[in-house]
Design an enzyme around this catalytic site. Sequence first.
Site, PDB file in Angstrom:
ATOM      1  N   HIS A  54     -20.897  65.786   1.694  1.00  0.00           N
ATOM      2  CA  HIS A  54     -20.869  66.456   0.395  1.00  0.00           C
ATOM      3  C   HIS A  54     -21.036  65.410  -0.702  1.00  0.00           C
ATOM      4  O   HIS A  54     -20.690  64.235  -0.520  1.00  0.00           O
ATOM      5  CB  HIS A  54     -19.543  67.188   0.191  1.00  0.00           C
ATOM      6  CG  HIS A  54     -19.400  68.406   1.037  1.00  0.00           C
ATOM      7  ND1 HIS A  54     -18.458  69.375   0.770  1.00  0.00           N
ATOM      8  CD2 HIS A  54     -20.068  68.824   2.145  1.00  0.00           C
ATOM      9  CE1 HIS A  54     -18.547  70.336   1.670  1.00  0.00           C
ATOM     10  NE2 HIS A  54     -19.510  70.026   2.519  1.00  0.00           N
ATOM     11  N   GLU A  56     -19.382  64.756  -3.412  1.00  0.00           N
ATOM     12  CA  GLU A  56     -18.155  64.065  -3.808  1.00  0.00           C
ATOM     13  C   GLU A  56     -17.767  62.992  -2.790  1.00  0.00           C
ATOM     14  O   GLU A  56     -17.416  61.868  -3.167  1.00  0.00           O
ATOM     15  CB  GLU A  56     -16.986  65.055  -3.953  1.00  0.00           C
ATOM     16  CG  GLU A  56     -17.230  66.157  -4.957  1.00  0.00           C
ATOM     17  CD  GLU A  56     -17.825  67.430  -4.354  1.00  0.00           C
ATOM     18  OE1 GLU A  56     -17.512  68.499  -4.881  1.00  0.00           O
ATOM     19  OE2 GLU A  56     -18.594  67.338  -3.371  1.00  0.00           O
ATOM     20  N   CYS A  84     -14.321  71.372  -2.679  1.00  0.00           N
ATOM     21  CA  CYS A  84     -13.755  72.146  -1.577  1.00  0.00           C
ATOM     22  C   CYS A  84     -12.515  71.433  -1.035  1.00  0.00           C
ATOM     23  O   CYS A  84     -12.126  70.372  -1.531  1.00  0.00           O
ATOM     24  CB  CYS A  84     -14.800  72.297  -0.468  1.00  0.00           C
ATOM     25  SG  CYS A  84     -15.166  70.735   0.396  1.00  0.00           S
ATOM     26  N   CYS A  87     -13.250  67.779   0.165  1.00  0.00           N
ATOM     27  CA  CYS A  87     -13.470  66.873  -0.963  1.00  0.00           C
ATOM     28  C   CYS A  87     -12.195  66.667  -1.775  1.00  0.00           C
ATOM     29  O   CYS A  87     -11.901  65.551  -2.208  1.00  0.00           O
ATOM     30  CB  CYS A  87     -14.601  67.397  -1.845  1.00  0.00           C
ATOM     31  SG  CYS A  87     -16.195  67.409  -0.980  1.00  0.00           S
TER      32      CYS A  87
END
Length: 150
Positions: A54, A56, A84, A87
């Site tokens: 992801h 992040e 999420c 993260c």
Amino acid sequence: MTEVDTHWMERALALAREAARCGEVPVGAVVVSPDGTAYEGHNRTRDLSDPTAHAEVLAIRRAADRLGDWRLEGHTLYATLEPCAMCAGAIVLSRIERVVFGAHDPKAGMCGSLGNLVQDERLNHAVELASGIEAEESSRLLKTFFADRR
């Protein structure tokens, strides 16, 4: 919202657009150090065949690697979409001080929507949050991306 927040969110949006051009879900993230150095990432889950890739997480990994320290105290993370659970966990573990995000994610967001992991008082670190900065553009990118996939 400050001018600095707007600047970095615009950079995160540029990274999200880059992700979309690569066929990835358009999410971009920038970790900014206290001295203004930026560490960037955009979603690369498909490209890397890695569910943890992801935006992040990639930005956090880049910052920690370049700094030679897993602690990112005093740093701010800018993301186009509410982080999420994975993260948010990485944010807490890395001791990031502040998170600024654009669009809320009612289905998976863990910075206030579905839950709030980054400010859970049971944990040993709490993160300052700011949301809604560049939210319309962040949402538009996501909606357009998924509409084009249908």
